[in-house]
Scaffold this active site. Sequence first.
Site, PDB file in Angstrom:
ATOM      1  N   ASP A  76       0.891  -4.735  11.050  1.00 53.44           N
ATOM      2  CA  ASP A  76       0.568  -6.136  10.466  1.00 53.44           C
ATOM      3  C   ASP A  76       1.160  -5.399   8.691  1.00 53.44           C
ATOM      4  OD1 ASP A  76      -0.031  -8.374   9.071  1.00 53.44           O
ATOM      5  OD2 ASP A  76      -2.249  -8.200   9.704  1.00 53.44           O
ATOM      6  N   ASP A 131      -0.399 -17.260  11.069  1.00 55.08           N
ATOM      7  CA  ASP A 131      -1.796 -17.252  11.147  1.00 55.08           C
ATOM      8  C   ASP A 131      -2.482 -18.722  11.340  1.00 55.08           C
ATOM      9  OD1 ASP A 131      -2.071 -14.696  10.768  1.00 55.08           O
ATOM     10  OD2 ASP A 131      -2.421 -14.837   8.425  1.00 55.08           O
TER      11      ASP A 131
HETATM   12  C1  DGJ Z   1      -2.807 -10.971   8.772  1.00 53.43           C
HETATM   13  C2  DGJ Z   1      -2.552 -11.273  10.080  1.00 53.43           C
HETATM   14  O1  DGJ Z   1      -1.526 -12.398  10.490  1.00 53.43           O
HETATM   15  C3  DGJ Z   1      -3.483 -11.784  11.191  1.00 53.43           C
HETATM   16  O2  DGJ Z   1      -3.280 -11.974  12.201  1.00 53.43           O
HETATM   17  C4  DGJ Z   1      -4.881 -10.454  11.039  1.00 53.43           C
HETATM   18  O3  DGJ Z   1      -4.219  -9.516  11.520  1.00 53.43           O
HETATM   19  C5  DGJ Z   1      -5.012 -10.297   9.519  1.00 53.43           C
HETATM   20  N1  DGJ Z   1      -3.660  -9.971   8.711  1.00 53.43           N
HETATM   21  C6  DGJ Z   1      -6.017  -9.209   9.543  1.00 53.43           C
HETATM   22  O4  DGJ Z   1      -6.139  -8.627   8.016  1.00 53.43           O
END
Ligand code: DGJ
Length: 743
Positions: A479, A549
């Site tokens: 990430d 997300d």
């Molecule tokens: C952003 C990501 O897009 C989410 O899926 C998740 O992993 C969060 N970060 C966790 O902090």
Amino acid sequence: MNIQYFEQEKLFKLDTPKTSYVFGIAGKRGYLVHLYYGPRLDSLQGIWDLARVGENPALADANTKDELSYVDCMPVEYSTDGLGDFRESSICVQDEGGHRALDCGYVSHEILRGKEKLPGLPATFGTEEEVSSLIVTCKDPDNGVVLRLKYSAFQDVDVITRSVEVINEGEGSVYLKKAMSLSLDMDNREFDAITLHGSWGREKHILRRKLELGSYRTEGKKGGNCHQAHPFLAVLSHNADETSGEVYGFSFVYSGNFLAQAEVSQFNSLRVVMGIHPEQFSWKMSTGESFHTPEVVMTYSAEGLGQMTRNFHDVYRSHLMRSPYLHTKRPVLINNWEGTYFDFDEKKILNIAKSARSLGIEMLVLDDGWFGNRFDDNRALGDWYVNTEKLKGGLEYLVSEINKLGMKFGLWFEPEMVCPDSDLYRAHPDWAIQIPGRVGRRARNQYVLDISRKEVRDAIMEQVFKVLHSANIEYVKWDMNRPLSDLGSFALESDRQGELYHRYVLGLYEMQEALLQEFPNLLLENCSSGGGRFDPGMLYFSPQIWTSDDTDAIERLSIQEGTALIYPLSSMGAHVSVCPNHIVGRVTPLSTRGNVALTGTFGYELDTTKFGEEEITIVPRQIEVYHRFNDIIREGDYYRIASYQKNKEYDCYQVNTKKKDKALVFFTQVLNEANQKSRIVKLQGLKPEAAYRLYQVTVEDEEIVKDTGKLLSGQVVMQGGISIDRPWGDFKSLLYYLEETID
Ligand code: DGJ
């Protein structure tokens, strides 16, 4: 060989199955003049006319007293700077005296089978049978700067790639202030431009606009983590649609700052440039040093946008993505993020794993919050060791218990970041990107690590490797949750600070390559606050990227349509989550959420221990549908039939096998309307002469794949269409399967 040089005519011709690209050498300086990019040519007779050589003294070597006015209208292969071409330059070289000028002429060329690697950069590849390359060397004799313009033409897909190597063969140092990868001059045929825009949670919405006199640019200046714009540009004729019209698509294999610009000049010509964003960029080159630009992948389609998309899908699947998972079904995963956020311990995770396994889910991915002192998002990034207060027995215990269930295990990291409240930052505050003397701006309470520095990269990867070696971890989600700002590196000299953005990206690529070298069988999924860094550069390392997300099925129709404009369906991370959706609060049927996630990598992101009867019945059926049809979705040809982004009523797309003997049709009705008839949709890409049996795929019934009893001619379904009964209710989705019959 699909690249030729015609000595007498001084012409280069690059061919792909259906396109040709032609340029030549002209004038006493040996200018490279762009002549043609479009449908494949058999003959080049008369092609020099396209350069208007007769009226151009710079090319005809006559009347040099008015060279300047002609330099500004010449169609060139790579636009230079400072000497009278007032359109967008592709390169800017500043010498030690502070002057900026470049005027390069042809020196030599080589044509070879295969394709050179780009040092430190992701790029397309192919065997000697699949791709050929042309490298043209040009030089400015006045300052010694050499350009190696690199082209590769694929034999199995209509794609040509471009990049440039700049070499300083002069005596002093020079500063590269701009180095674009692509410059393409064309006649303006009344073009539109398509770019992708959005925000966090609503990535890659498609924007089409008319190109007028002047410049239109799309740009990313956040160093990555950029949801607002995308390193992609298409220019297309006004009348181009999904199936007809001219389209030129440009996609940049890079994960940092980018600029793509289309400029219509006073003479109504079009110049497209694409490359690393010149803002805040400066690269010092001492004598003998060289700089490689990243690669641009370009394609031409005379059959509309749909074919552009399929060209990109094919080239990325066959010539960019590298994972052992690329051509296999990915394990159906459950990710705990939306199910638990930071509130979990090993018992909770094991309970989720057990219930998920009983439904057929194959891998558990433990997201953010398993390490250091990470009880919320305010701390601990950089401390990559297990939080045993949350996970008693550590990862060894958790992973072995999950493996015992017959499930794989995956883990989340955010290796590029550090929180001020972390052991790492306390030990090495200078490892964060910051301007000395200023307090750096935080985002999500974190700083970006200066991964342009080897010692920083090594220290982070050492921690990551240690964790991955400690248990049977088969998947990593990488990430990246904030943009770069406050640009400053404690390791770079003052005249090299402008190198930081690009050095950061090179550092990132080196880290990802190191990860894959150490764990060649790892399934890597990249992510950046959802789809903030979903680009071809990252696809070179990971066969899948988290798309957004926003897991709401309806918003995902737009996000996935924009993403799939360029990227294969098999690369789009897509999960079923709970309702009301955590981002938009919308309630959609579970079957719709399943159908929409099926066109990505497919998984779940919720707490399976909270499932009721409906989910317990339907989820195993969805997983069965995934197993039955993923081969088509992963490897097939994708056709946009109707866009909800455009019509706001319904969405429809189709995936055919390459053999065209099987197809899936996904239909989602967004809002229902009273007293309307069934809807007719025209399918695409099937065999007109074949007959197809039509099945409905539904997870509502025990019999998942139901024969509708209809036998349909390929010609009828493409020229007439299929009739889809309107479902009762909003947000309802239908899935059809067509199979060729030979009886
Ligand atoms: C952003 C990501 O897009 C989410 O899926 C998740 O992993 C969060 N970060 C966790 O902090």
